[in-house]
Write a protein that holds these residues in place. Structure first.
Motif, PDB file in Angstrom:
ATOM      1  N   ILE A  17      53.182 -44.428 -10.589  1.00 58.44           N
ATOM      2  CA  ILE A  17      52.220 -43.700 -10.565  1.00 58.44           C
ATOM      3  C   ILE A  17      51.044 -44.810 -11.058  1.00 58.44           C
ATOM      4  O   ILE A  17      51.084 -45.110 -12.221  1.00 58.44           O
ATOM      5  CB  ILE A  17      52.139 -42.440 -11.250  1.00 58.44           C
ATOM      6  N   ARG A  18      50.179 -44.903 -10.112  1.00 58.34           N
ATOM      7  CA  ARG A  18      48.955 -45.841 -10.339  1.00 58.34           C
ATOM      8  C   ARG A  18      47.678 -45.144  -9.773  1.00 58.34           C
ATOM      9  O   ARG A  18      47.785 -44.430  -9.103  1.00 58.34           O
ATOM     10  CB  ARG A  18      49.217 -47.294  -9.839  1.00 58.34           C
ATOM     11  N   ARG A  19      46.682 -45.739 -10.582  1.00 52.19           N
ATOM     12  CA  ARG A  19      45.181 -45.240 -10.053  1.00 52.19           C
ATOM     13  C   ARG A  19      44.440 -46.300  -9.583  1.00 52.19           C
ATOM     14  O   ARG A  19      44.391 -47.421 -10.141  1.00 52.19           O
ATOM     15  CB  ARG A  19      44.501 -44.758 -11.404  1.00 52.19           C
ATOM     16  N   PHE A  82      51.252 -41.083 -19.328  1.00 56.22           N
ATOM     17  CA  PHE A  82      50.537 -41.734 -20.434  1.00 56.22           C
ATOM     18  C   PHE A  82      49.666 -42.793 -19.782  1.00 56.22           C
ATOM     19  O   PHE A  82      50.345 -43.802 -19.255  1.00 56.22           O
ATOM     20  CB  PHE A  82      51.478 -42.411 -21.356  1.00 56.22           C
ATOM     21  N   LEU A  83      48.359 -42.682 -20.161  1.00 63.19           N
ATOM     22  CA  LEU A  83      47.533 -43.619 -19.694  1.00 63.19           C
ATOM     23  C   LEU A  83      47.574 -45.004 -20.305  1.00 63.19           C
ATOM     24  O   LEU A  83      47.817 -44.828 -21.431  1.00 63.19           O
ATOM     25  CB  LEU A  83      45.795 -43.122 -19.762  1.00 63.19           C
ATOM     26  N   SER A  84      47.147 -45.996 -19.754  1.00 59.27           N
ATOM     27  CA  SER A  84      47.116 -47.325 -20.457  1.00 59.27           C
ATOM     28  C   SER A  84      46.001 -48.129 -19.765  1.00 59.27           C
ATOM     29  O   SER A  84      45.193 -47.695 -18.854  1.00 59.27           O
ATOM     30  CB  SER A  84      48.434 -48.158 -20.097  1.00 59.27           C
ATOM     31  N   ARG A  85      45.753 -49.234 -20.450  1.00 61.26           N
ATOM     32  CA  ARG A  85      44.614 -50.125 -19.786  1.00 61.26           C
ATOM     33  C   ARG A  85      45.205 -51.330 -18.977  1.00 61.26           C
ATOM     34  O   ARG A  85      44.494 -52.446 -18.998  1.00 61.26           O
ATOM     35  CB  ARG A  85      43.859 -50.705 -21.034  1.00 61.26           C
ATOM     36  N   GLN A  86      46.277 -51.253 -18.872  1.00 60.64           N
ATOM     37  CA  GLN A  86      46.774 -52.358 -17.926  1.00 60.64           C
ATOM     38  C   GLN A  86      46.594 -52.243 -16.588  1.00 60.64           C
ATOM     39  O   GLN A  86      46.778 -51.270 -15.951  1.00 60.64           O
ATOM     40  CB  GLN A  86      48.380 -52.481 -18.320  1.00 60.64           C
ATOM     41  N   VAL A 125      47.335 -42.359 -24.876  1.00 60.65           N
ATOM     42  CA  VAL A 125      47.204 -43.533 -24.349  1.00 60.65           C
ATOM     43  C   VAL A 125      48.349 -44.318 -24.722  1.00 60.65           C
ATOM     44  O   VAL A 125      48.480 -44.587 -26.157  1.00 60.65           O
ATOM     45  CB  VAL A 125      45.648 -44.236 -24.522  1.00 60.65           C
ATOM     46  N   PHE A 126      48.922 -45.047 -23.853  1.00 62.77           N
ATOM     47  CA  PHE A 126      50.107 -45.941 -24.297  1.00 62.77           C
ATOM     48  C   PHE A 126      49.622 -47.454 -24.155  1.00 62.77           C
ATOM     49  O   PHE A 126      48.980 -47.749 -23.094  1.00 62.77           O
ATOM     50  CB  PHE A 126      51.157 -45.626 -23.329  1.00 62.77           C
ATOM     51  N   ASP A 127      50.016 -48.307 -25.017  1.00 61.07           N
ATOM     52  CA  ASP A 127      49.599 -49.552 -25.171  1.00 61.07           C
ATOM     53  C   ASP A 127      50.856 -50.236 -24.886  1.00 61.07           C
ATOM     54  O   ASP A 127      51.777 -50.419 -25.871  1.00 61.07           O
ATOM     55  CB  ASP A 127      49.092 -50.112 -26.686  1.00 61.07           C
ATOM     56  N   PRO A 128      51.212 -50.951 -23.796  1.00 57.21           N
ATOM     57  CA  PRO A 128      52.509 -51.489 -23.730  1.00 57.21           C
ATOM     58  C   PRO A 128      52.782 -52.663 -24.207  1.00 57.21           C
ATOM     59  O   PRO A 128      53.995 -53.263 -24.560  1.00 57.21           O
ATOM     60  CB  PRO A 128      52.179 -52.034 -21.935  1.00 57.21           C
ATOM     61  N   VAL A 129      51.665 -53.638 -24.754  1.00 57.45           N
ATOM     62  CA  VAL A 129      51.663 -54.580 -25.669  1.00 57.45           C
ATOM     63  C   VAL A 129      52.143 -54.408 -27.046  1.00 57.45           C
ATOM     64  O   VAL A 129      53.228 -54.917 -27.567  1.00 57.45           O
ATOM     65  CB  VAL A 129      50.504 -55.599 -25.431  1.00 57.45           C
ATOM     66  N   GLN A 130      51.471 -53.506 -27.615  1.00 55.37           N
ATOM     67  CA  GLN A 130      51.570 -53.095 -29.188  1.00 55.37           C
ATOM     68  C   GLN A 130      52.562 -52.162 -29.088  1.00 55.37           C
ATOM     69  O   GLN A 130      53.071 -51.773 -30.379  1.00 55.37           O
ATOM     70  CB  GLN A 130      50.244 -52.766 -29.658  1.00 55.37           C
ATOM     71  N   LYS A 131      52.928 -51.427 -28.218  1.00 57.30           N
ATOM     72  CA  LYS A 131      54.001 -50.311 -28.123  1.00 57.30           C
ATOM     73  C   LYS A 131      53.557 -49.213 -28.980  1.00 57.30           C
ATOM     74  O   LYS A 131      54.164 -48.778 -29.868  1.00 57.30           O
ATOM     75  CB  LYS A 131      55.566 -50.809 -28.641  1.00 57.30           C
ATOM     76  N   THR A 132      52.313 -48.735 -28.657  1.00 60.43           N
ATOM     77  CA  THR A 132      51.610 -47.548 -29.594  1.00 60.43           C
ATOM     78  C   THR A 132      51.075 -46.615 -28.722  1.00 60.43           C
ATOM     79  O   THR A 132      50.910 -46.626 -27.349  1.00 60.43           O
ATOM     80  CB  THR A 132      50.549 -48.270 -30.429  1.00 60.43           C
TER      81      THR A 132
END
Length: 608
Positions: A17-19, A82-86, A125-132
């Motif tokens: 799922i992508r926006r 879970f939204l991300s900024r990637q 919000v999920f951060d794929p880099v920091q895993k938070t």
């Protein structure tokens, strides 16, 4: 169209799922979509899933959601994203459908997402880099926690027992003794004094060299607020207020955020606003840490009244008009590798090609479906019906929990008990063992490269094999070990091989030693031969039997074999019946596992 959430195709996995943020046309004529990544629960670790579970439980308690059944709770996890900024760039041909993703609000009912097709929600919000996992800062704060409780209106003549000075500060009294014309005159004087103060200030005169710019800056709200506060503090006495505007040190200069900020800080703010939007916390953290949040908010709303904002808005509108707004996507006609029945074939039950008979759908347990799809590990031979396959592709899970689909996350702990692992094992039942034993046995050889074998010897201190053996699941950085081996290899001293000379006896000495160790052979008395079976009646004692065993006899009350040795317990005498042992088939025995060492490897082992 850009801005909506779409389903991106993955053949053997659920949809991604992508926006879509924008559509761009490449130099070769293809269309690419710049998208924002959204993740499912299956993409998160067990620790983050526990945090998400606690957040969902707190939301249900705070918002007083109705009770759900176990199946509804299981399906509700598939609707959470879970939204991300990637950001990613994907070909537009990967788009397969449209779905709706909304920010979860306290006034929403979770049951509404289960009733609607292709509806998802997110709150973290999920951060794929920091895993938070963090709460979204843009949530709409609606509810008893954020709205003030309005007290009942006081009746006529009823006194307010509260201390009003502690509740609020009075900054202006509309029922003052001054007329409106007098107040307007005082404000004009305040603006004139502000213009004069800017003319006296060196920094302000450099920024605003012209008189009309200084007058415009002096007419801002900060000057008017200062003038009205001065009237309030002096009891609306014009004479005292006028003297307060011009103290002995000179006229009071009032500056707002537009005047306090430098040009470089304004440029940084515009860049941060384009990257993060109105997320002032991230803007302050990454771009302007020396500014306060109040200063950022005030500057933003003042910046929106300038010509700079209007100019940027026009440029963005022109850029948006030049970009693609929609693109035609042809129908996807390639065959699905997970299909078991070919398209257009006869509707069938279990027993299709490649699967065993008697298997049902892993999700709904139905036996009839117009189309079957292979699902799960190939050796388990699981499959889904057409309805459950579409559900799995869209929502990333099955309608009911199974041993192969996420059952390990039903508990809050990060590991499983031994009994749970045994239940999940395919060896737990006879059917699972039969499926795995049906797989053909194949011989395979594990052969490492020469550099790897040398690195094991030279980099023994880095590998630490004893410690690695106690931690079998800890990864070993083989690339770093080989790189260190290439550095150490030229420095290793080339010592000649040490050949050990073995002392060998002569042939005569070996024969004499074997003769001394040979057992003493006693001559046994011959007796009447005993028949071994009905087919073998008259055979001499010295002849071998059917199984090639030597016959036995008795001498001096002791059972002896023909070789002269005493018959010990566990050996069969001649008068005992023959038990034929079953022959082992070479086809049923497992193929051997062979490790071959090359000549170079043996030389290195001898050298080290």
């Amino acid at each position: 169209k850009a801005g909506n959430k779409y389903l991106v195709i993955m053949l053997n996995n659920p949809y991604l799922i992508r926006r879509i943020e924008e559509l761009n046309k490449t130099a070769n004529g293809n269309v690419e979509a710049k998208v924002v990544c959204l993740f499912r629960r299956r993409d998160l670790s067990s620790a983050l899933n526990a945090l998400a579970e606690n957040n969902a439980r707190e939301f249900e308690e705070d918002s007083k959601q109705p009770l759900f059944s176990e199946a509804q709770k299981h399906q509700l996890k598939h609707r959470e994203l879970f939204l991300s900024r990637q950001f990613e760039s994907l070909p537009a041909t990967h788009i397969r459908g449209k779905c709706n993703v909304t920010l979860l609000n306290e006034t929403d009912l979770l049951s509404g997402y289960l009733e609607k097709e292709d509806c998802f929600y997110y709150s973290l919000v999920f951060d794929p880099v920091q895993k938070t996992l963090l709460a979204d800062q843009g949530e709409i704060r609606v509810g008893s926690k954020y709205q003030a409780e309005i007290p009942e209106r006081l009746a006529e003549g009823e006194s307010d027992g509260r201390v009003l000075d502690k509740l609020e500060t009075k900054v202006w009294d509309p029922d003052n003794q001054l007329k409106d014309s007098q107040i307007d005159q005082f404000l004009v004087v305040a603006r004139a004094i502000g213009t004069f103060a800017r003319a006296l200030d060196c920094s302000s005169s450099i920024r605003q060299p012209s008189l009309h710019m200084s007058a415009a800056a002096a007419s801002r709200d900060i000057t008017l607020f200062h003038a009205m506060d001065t009237l309030q503090k002096n009891g609306y006495d014009l004479a005292r207020a006028m003297s307060s505007l011009v103290p002995q040190g000179g006229p009071v200069l009032c500056r707002d955020e537009m005047e306090e900020w430098s040009a470089s800080e304004a440029m940084l703010f515009e860049d941060a606003l384009e990257k993060y939007g109105k997320d002032f916390s991230d803007i302050r953290q990454d771009f302007l840490p020396w500014k306060s949040l109040a200063s950022l908010v005030q500057f933003y709303y003042m910046w929106k009244t300038t010509d700079r904002y209007i100019q940027q808005k026009r440029l963005k509108a022109a850029e948006a008009d030049s970009k693609l707004k929609q693109v035609y996507i042809p129908t996807y006609t390639k065959p699905n590798p997970n299909q078991i029945l070919a398209a257009g074939s006869k509707t069938g039950m279990n027993g299709t090609a490649g699967l065993q008979k008697g298997l049902s759908c892993e999700s709904c347990h139905t036996l009839h479906s117009p189309q079957w799809y292979a699902w799960g590990p190939p050796n388990m031979q699981c499959r889904l019906c057409s309805v459950c396959w579409i559900y799995w592709k869209k929502y990333g899970g099955l309608k009911t929990p199974t041993h192969l689909e996420g059952i390990s996350r039903a508990t809050s702990r990060g590991h499983l008990t031994r009994q749970e692992v045994q239940d999940m094992s395919p060896f737990a039942n006879t059917a699972g063992r039969a499926k795995l034993l049906a797989k053909n046995r194949q011989t395979f050889i594990l052969q490492t490269t020469k550099l790897t074998r040398i690195a094991r010897r030279i980099c023994h201190d880095i590998l630490q094999p004893r410690r690695a053996a106690r931690r079998p699941y800890a990864p070993i950085n083989a690339i770093a070990v080989k790189a260190e081996c290439m550095i150490r290899l030229p420095k290793v001293p080339k010592v000649p091989l040490k050949v050990k000379t073995a002392l060998r006896l002569s042939l005569a000495a070996v024969v004499k030693d074997l003769a001394l160790q040979a057992p003493l052979k006693l001559k046994a008395q011959r007796s009447t031969p005993t028949p071994i079976n009905r087919n073998q009646v008259n055979h001499p004692r010295g002849a071998p039997s059917l199984l090639g065993k030597r016959p036995f006899d008795t001498v001096g009350g002791l059972q002896l074999s023909t070789s002269g040795r005493t018959l010990v317990a566990g050996m069969r005498s001649a008068n005992q019946s023959v038990i034929k042992r079953p022959k082992v088939s070479h086809g049923d025995s497992p193929n051997p596992l062979v490790f071959v060492a090359t000549k170079d490897t043996r030389c290195v082992q001898l050298r080290l």
